[in-house]
Design a protein around this motif. Structure first.
Motif, PDB file in Angstrom:
ATOM      1  N   ASP A 231       9.569  -6.387  -1.869  1.00 52.43           N
ATOM      2  CA  ASP A 231       9.739  -5.026  -2.371  1.00 52.43           C
ATOM      3  C   ASP A 231      11.102  -4.926  -3.050  1.00 52.43           C
ATOM      4  OD1 ASP A 231      10.102  -2.336  -2.853  1.00 52.43           O
ATOM      5  OD2 ASP A 231       9.811  -1.699  -0.775  1.00 52.43           O
ATOM      6  N   VAL A 232      11.098  -4.932  -4.387  1.00 54.89           N
ATOM      7  CA  VAL A 232      12.333  -4.816  -5.163  1.00 54.89           C
ATOM      8  C   VAL A 232      12.337  -3.512  -5.966  1.00 54.89           C
ATOM      9  CG1 VAL A 232      12.699  -7.310  -5.303  1.00 54.89           C
ATOM     10  CG2 VAL A 232      11.317  -6.176  -7.049  1.00 54.89           C
ATOM     11  N   SER A 233      11.596  -2.528  -5.464  1.00 55.90           N
ATOM     12  CA  SER A 233      11.410  -1.278  -6.200  1.00 55.90           C
ATOM     13  C   SER A 233      12.714  -0.501  -6.403  1.00 55.90           C
ATOM     14  CB  SER A 233      10.395  -0.387  -5.477  1.00 55.90           C
ATOM     15  OG  SER A 233      10.793  -0.135  -4.135  1.00 55.90           O
ATOM     16  N   GLN A 234      13.741  -0.794  -5.619  1.00 54.30           N
ATOM     17  CA  GLN A 234      15.022  -0.091  -5.747  1.00 54.30           C
ATOM     18  C   GLN A 234      16.004  -0.825  -6.663  1.00 54.30           C
ATOM     19  OE1 GLN A 234      15.242   2.993  -4.333  1.00 54.30           O
ATOM     20  NE2 GLN A 234      13.115   2.565  -3.781  1.00 54.30           N
ATOM     21  N   LEU A 235      15.565  -1.938  -7.258  1.00 52.38           N
ATOM     22  CA  LEU A 235      16.465  -2.757  -8.075  1.00 52.38           C
ATOM     23  C   LEU A 235      16.070  -2.674  -9.551  1.00 52.38           C
ATOM     24  CD1 LEU A 235      16.533  -5.932  -5.803  1.00 52.38           C
ATOM     25  CD2 LEU A 235      18.184  -4.052  -5.845  1.00 52.38           C
ATOM     26  N   ASP A 236      17.050  -2.473 -10.425  1.00 51.67           N
ATOM     27  CA  ASP A 236      16.787  -2.399 -11.871  1.00 51.67           C
ATOM     28  C   ASP A 236      16.535  -3.785 -12.458  1.00 51.67           C
ATOM     29  OD1 ASP A 236      17.061   0.371 -11.912  1.00 51.67           O
ATOM     30  OD2 ASP A 236      19.230   0.251 -12.233  1.00 51.67           O
TER      31      ASP A 236
ATOM     32  N   GLU B  90       0.828  -1.207   0.000  1.00 57.42           N
ATOM     33  CA  GLU B  90       0.000   0.000   0.000  1.00 57.42           C
ATOM     34  C   GLU B  90       0.863   1.259   0.000  1.00 57.42           C
ATOM     35  OE1 GLU B  90      -2.428  -0.527   3.432  1.00 57.42           O
ATOM     36  OE2 GLU B  90      -3.360  -2.360   2.668  1.00 57.42           O
ATOM     37  N   ARG B  91       1.982   1.204   0.719  1.00 61.40           N
ATOM     38  CA  ARG B  91       2.885   2.353   0.795  1.00 61.40           C
ATOM     39  C   ARG B  91       3.465   2.696  -0.578  1.00 61.40           C
ATOM     40  NH1 ARG B  91       8.109   1.957   1.027  1.00 61.40           N
ATOM     41  NH2 ARG B  91       7.986  -0.231   1.688  1.00 61.40           N
ATOM     42  N   LEU B  92       3.659   1.672  -1.427  1.00 62.06           N
ATOM     43  CA  LEU B  92       4.251   1.894  -2.747  1.00 62.06           C
ATOM     44  C   LEU B  92       3.242   2.405  -3.773  1.00 62.06           C
ATOM     45  CD1 LEU B  92       6.461  -1.320  -2.887  1.00 62.06           C
ATOM     46  CD2 LEU B  92       7.290   1.030  -2.657  1.00 62.06           C
ATOM     47  N   MET B  93       1.974   2.340  -3.442  1.00 60.72           N
ATOM     48  CA  MET B  93       0.935   2.797  -4.354  1.00 60.72           C
ATOM     49  C   MET B  93       0.690   4.292  -4.178  1.00 60.72           C
ATOM     50  SD  MET B  93      -1.747  -0.316  -3.751  1.00 60.72           S
ATOM     51  CE  MET B  93      -3.074   0.568  -4.568  1.00 60.72           C
TER      52      MET B  93
ATOM     53  N   LYS C 158      -7.600   1.658  -9.527  1.00 59.32           N
ATOM     54  CA  LYS C 158      -6.897   0.552 -10.184  1.00 59.32           C
ATOM     55  C   LYS C 158      -6.635  -0.576  -9.202  1.00 59.32           C
ATOM     56  CE  LYS C 158      -4.502   3.371 -13.647  1.00 59.32           C
ATOM     57  NZ  LYS C 158      -3.186   3.784 -14.165  1.00 59.32           N
ATOM     58  N   ALA C 159      -6.398  -0.217  -7.979  1.00 58.42           N
ATOM     59  CA  ALA C 159      -6.180  -1.205  -6.927  1.00 58.42           C
ATOM     60  C   ALA C 159      -6.615  -0.576  -5.616  1.00 58.42           C
ATOM     61  CB  ALA C 159      -4.713  -1.605  -6.860  1.00 58.42           C
ATOM     62  N   SER C 160      -7.000  -1.386  -4.681  1.00 59.96           N
ATOM     63  CA  SER C 160      -7.444  -0.878  -3.391  1.00 59.96           C
ATOM     64  C   SER C 160      -6.806  -1.690  -2.284  1.00 59.96           C
ATOM     65  CB  SER C 160      -8.971  -0.964  -3.279  1.00 59.96           C
ATOM     66  OG  SER C 160      -9.380  -2.320  -3.197  1.00 59.96           O
ATOM     67  N   ASN C 161      -6.891  -1.141  -1.079  1.00 58.20           N
ATOM     68  CA  ASN C 161      -6.381  -1.873   0.074  1.00 58.20           C
ATOM     69  C   ASN C 161      -7.088  -3.221   0.216  1.00 58.20           C
ATOM     70  OD1 ASN C 161      -4.995   0.484   0.392  1.00 58.20           O
ATOM     71  ND2 ASN C 161      -5.958   1.081   2.309  1.00 58.20           N
ATOM     72  N   LYS C 162      -8.377  -3.237  -0.107  1.00 56.97           N
ATOM     73  CA  LYS C 162      -9.140  -4.485  -0.017  1.00 56.97           C
ATOM     74  C   LYS C 162      -8.626  -5.513  -1.027  1.00 56.97           C
ATOM     75  CE  LYS C 162     -13.453  -2.550   1.784  1.00 56.97           C
ATOM     76  NZ  LYS C 162     -14.908  -2.359   1.522  1.00 56.97           N
TER      77      LYS C 162
END
Length: 222
Positions: free
Chosen positions: A177-182, A117-120, A144-148
């Motif tokens: 969480d791989v958001s920092q990896l290319d 949720e934090r990344l959205m 597009k997406a929800s917490n539910k």
């Protein structure tokens, strides 16, 4: 005036399609069939302990279509964990640690729903709006997406088997969480330890290289 009215009705028709159309049709959001760990490319087998563990990344839009949320778009990698116990006694994952080890040696713990949720963005969680002419209020679109949706996915798919019975395979998903990896999978591995046998003794740790999966994926494309 007639043209303005026609444009208005066209816009309303478009909004109706966006609002009422299901995000994914013919998708029951169910777990894939369970198969032995040895049928997957990225697998490590401990013959003496009679345990095999595989890791199958869901790294394409087609594969992750079974989820309610587009996790890849938010930098989250779903990884399916498959544990096969070929022994005569159960094994325990109650104390297990299952980490995503990057090419640089950093170890990432499994993500919780609140991490996703934090990344959205707020707009993705709450949905956008279509402005309407004149005094007509804006029409709110579905998010597009929800917490539910995230909670439902974790409830449906997250790996939850604390015990793998004798001659049984258990499977489920872990989210990282791989958001920092290319290139998160390249030279990375899934690292597991603190699995225990029926006597409480710790099994030898597992290191499952994702390069095995990437090589298999590459060969299938050639």
């Amino acid at each position: 005036m007639a043209m303005r009215v026609a444009r208005l009705f066209s816009l309303l028709a478009l909004v109706s399609v966006l609002w009422f159309s299901p995000a994914v049709e013919a998708n029951d959001h169910a777990q894939p069939p369970v198969q032995p760990a040895t049928t997957f490319a990225a697998v490590e087998v401990h013959a003496d302990e009679k345990v095999a563990i595989a890791a199958e990344p869901y790294d394409t839009k087609e594969k992750e279509a079974l989820f309610r949320v587009d996790y890849l778009a938010h930098g989250v990698m779903p990884v399916r964990l498959i544990v096969t116990n070929n022994g005569d006694k159960p094994i325990s994952l109650r104390d297990a640690r299952i980490l995503f080890e990057t090419a640089g040696g950093d170890r990432i713990q499994t993500a919780e729903p609140e991490d996703v949720e934090r990344l959205m963005t707020r707009k993705e969680r709450e949905g956008g709006k279509v402005p309407m002419p004149g005094p007509i209020p804006s029409i709110k679109l579905k998010p597009k997406a929800s917490n539910k949706d995230i909670e439902a996915d974790f409830n449906t798919f997250e790996y939850g088997a604390l015990v793998v019975e004798a001659h049984t395979t258990r499977a489920g998903f872990l989210f990282y969480d791989v958001s920092q990896l290319d290139h998160p999978l390249k030279n990375a591995k899934l690292y597991l330890y603190k699995l225990r046998n029926a006597e409480g003794d710790e099994l030898f740790y597992f290191e499952i290289p994702f390069d095995k999966y990437l090589q298999s994926k590459s060969s299938q494309m050639n």
